[in-house]
Design a protein around this motif. Structure first.
Motif, PDB file in Angstrom:
ATOM      1  N   ARG A 159      -6.874   2.171   4.367  1.00 22.36           N
ATOM      2  CA  ARG A 159      -6.174   1.437   3.322  1.00 22.36           C
ATOM      3  C   ARG A 159      -5.632   0.082   3.775  1.00 22.36           C
ATOM      4  NH1 ARG A 159      -4.891   4.998  -0.952  1.00 22.36           N
ATOM      5  NH2 ARG A 159      -6.685   6.398  -1.115  1.00 22.36           N
ATOM      6  N   ASN A 174      -6.321  -6.773   0.502  1.00 26.85           N
ATOM      7  CA  ASN A 174      -5.159  -6.243  -0.215  1.00 26.85           C
ATOM      8  C   ASN A 174      -4.319  -7.381  -0.794  1.00 26.85           C
ATOM      9  OD1 ASN A 174      -5.548  -3.457  -0.218  1.00 26.85           O
ATOM     10  ND2 ASN A 174      -4.756  -3.257   1.872  1.00 26.85           N
ATOM     11  N   GLN A 224      -3.244   1.310  -8.947  1.00 25.95           N
ATOM     12  CA  GLN A 224      -4.543   1.837  -8.527  1.00 25.95           C
ATOM     13  C   GLN A 224      -5.457   2.077  -9.727  1.00 25.95           C
ATOM     14  OE1 GLN A 224      -4.552   4.427  -4.914  1.00 25.95           O
ATOM     15  NE2 GLN A 224      -2.454   4.910  -5.521  1.00 25.95           N
ATOM     16  N   GLN A 244       0.850  -1.184   0.000  1.00 25.92           N
ATOM     17  CA  GLN A 244       0.000   0.000   0.000  1.00 25.92           C
ATOM     18  C   GLN A 244       0.891   1.242   0.000  1.00 25.92           C
ATOM     19  OE1 GLN A 244      -2.827  -1.643  -0.903  1.00 25.92           O
ATOM     20  NE2 GLN A 244      -3.866  -0.014   0.192  1.00 25.92           N
ATOM     21  N   ASP A 286      -8.000   0.509 -10.542  1.00 25.98           N
ATOM     22  CA  ASP A 286      -9.397   0.402 -10.134  1.00 25.98           C
ATOM     23  C   ASP A 286      -9.904   1.700  -9.517  1.00 25.98           C
ATOM     24  OD1 ASP A 286      -7.569  -0.133  -8.027  1.00 25.98           O
ATOM     25  OD2 ASP A 286      -9.123  -1.117  -6.848  1.00 25.98           O
ATOM     26  N   ARG A 287      -8.984   2.514  -8.969  1.00 25.45           N
ATOM     27  CA  ARG A 287      -9.376   3.803  -8.404  1.00 25.45           C
ATOM     28  C   ARG A 287      -9.315   4.919  -9.443  1.00 25.45           C
ATOM     29  NH1 ARG A 287      -5.989   2.169  -3.400  1.00 25.45           N
ATOM     30  NH2 ARG A 287      -7.577   1.607  -1.855  1.00 25.45           N
ATOM     31  N   ARG A 331      -9.582  -5.389  -2.250  1.00 23.91           N
ATOM     32  CA  ARG A 331      -9.239  -4.335  -1.312  1.00 23.91           C
ATOM     33  C   ARG A 331      -9.606  -4.680   0.128  1.00 23.91           C
ATOM     34  NH1 ARG A 331      -5.436  -1.301  -3.698  1.00 23.91           N
ATOM     35  NH2 ARG A 331      -6.029  -0.674  -5.794  1.00 23.91           N
TER      36      ARG A 331
END
Length: 267
Positions: A30, A220, A199, A15, A201-202, A217
């Motif tokens: 996170r 993780n 990231q 992360q 997906d973000r 998520r």
């Protein structure tokens, strides 16, 4: 026979605490944490506070690395490294300007922090020089940066032969088949120090491939792509980005529009 072997286990991913989020929000939203990378700021005091906050939250069992992105100088490197070490960091990534081999070797001997190379590690020659200079403890291997999956795998082999750890990293905002190329590399080399998931997906509400690459998520973790190869196909969203096409009747790749063509169906 005992039937098909069990599917590969999921891989934990790191992360990243970047400058867009506070340590408090990062730690609250996170997790769970398997490996934490902190993007350095221009304030070593702020970076040390971030390391201290993360270390207090994750305990001693989770590696913590600060990515300095070549921002330190030979004059500041040692005091910066000591400050991060005392705050609880384990690694610093690319602390000095690219290719500062002798200075990296000196910093590694004196800092009490392990050094990961990224920008300095692009070619096999870079890897050999890093080993000869004793400039690092780990390589950041990226499919795009290091010339594709096979060349990246060769760098992993070089790392193993010389007792160097390695991370399977990602480029910022990876898309399409590059995402699963990196994940395929990671599942073939499960002794990586850590794996980055990116990231996408973000960042991207729509992807140019199907099925969409996912990250669990909640845990993780990553799981292998379904199906053969990279386990995905280009979809209609890829068409605006196409520059070459293979004519339906065969032949060589041509600029889009030069021949009636289709986007390749699978990867």
């Amino acid at each position: 026979g005992g039937g098909a072997p069990p599917p590969p286990a999921a891989l934990p991913v790191s992360q990243v605490l970047d400058l867009s989020i506070t340590p408090e929000e990062f730690l609250a939203t996170r997790g769970p944490f398997h490996f934490v990378k902190i993007k350095a700021s221009d304030d070593i005091g702020r970076d040390a506070r971030s390391v201290r906050a993360v270390r207090a939250h994750v305990g001693d069992g989770v590696p913590v690395m600060v990515d300095a992105n070549m921002s330190w100088t030979e004059a500041t490197a040692l005091p910066h490294a000591w400050r991060l070490r005392d705050a609880g960091a384990d690694y610093v990534e690319e602390p000095l300007p690219k290719g500062s081999w002798a200075a990296l070797g000196d910093l590694r001997r004196r800092a009490g922090l392990k050094i990961m190379l990224d920008e300095s590690l692009c070619t096999p020659e870079d890897a050999r020089t890093a080993v000869e200079a004793r400039a690092c403890d780990a390589f950041n291997i990226r499919v795009a940066k290091n010339g594709g999956p096979l060349r990246a795998a060769r760098l992993i082999g070089h790392a193993r032969r010389h007792g160097i750890a390695f991370q399977i990293g990602v480029q910022v905002a990876e898309v399409g088949p590059l995402i699963n190329a990196g994940r395929a590399l990671a599942f073939c080399h499960r002794d990586a120090l850590t794996v980055e998931a990116g990231q996408s997906d973000r960042f991207f509400p729509e992807m140019i491939v199907s099925p969409r690459p996912v990250v669990d998520r909640r845990a993780n973790t990553l799981t292998p792509a379904p199906g053969p190869g990279f386990g995905m196909s280009l979809n209609d969203a890829a068409e605006p980005w196409a520059v070459l096409a293979l004519p339906e009747e065969g032949g060589s790749w041509q600029p889009v529009g030069a021949a009636r063509s289709t986007v390749p169906a699978s990867l």
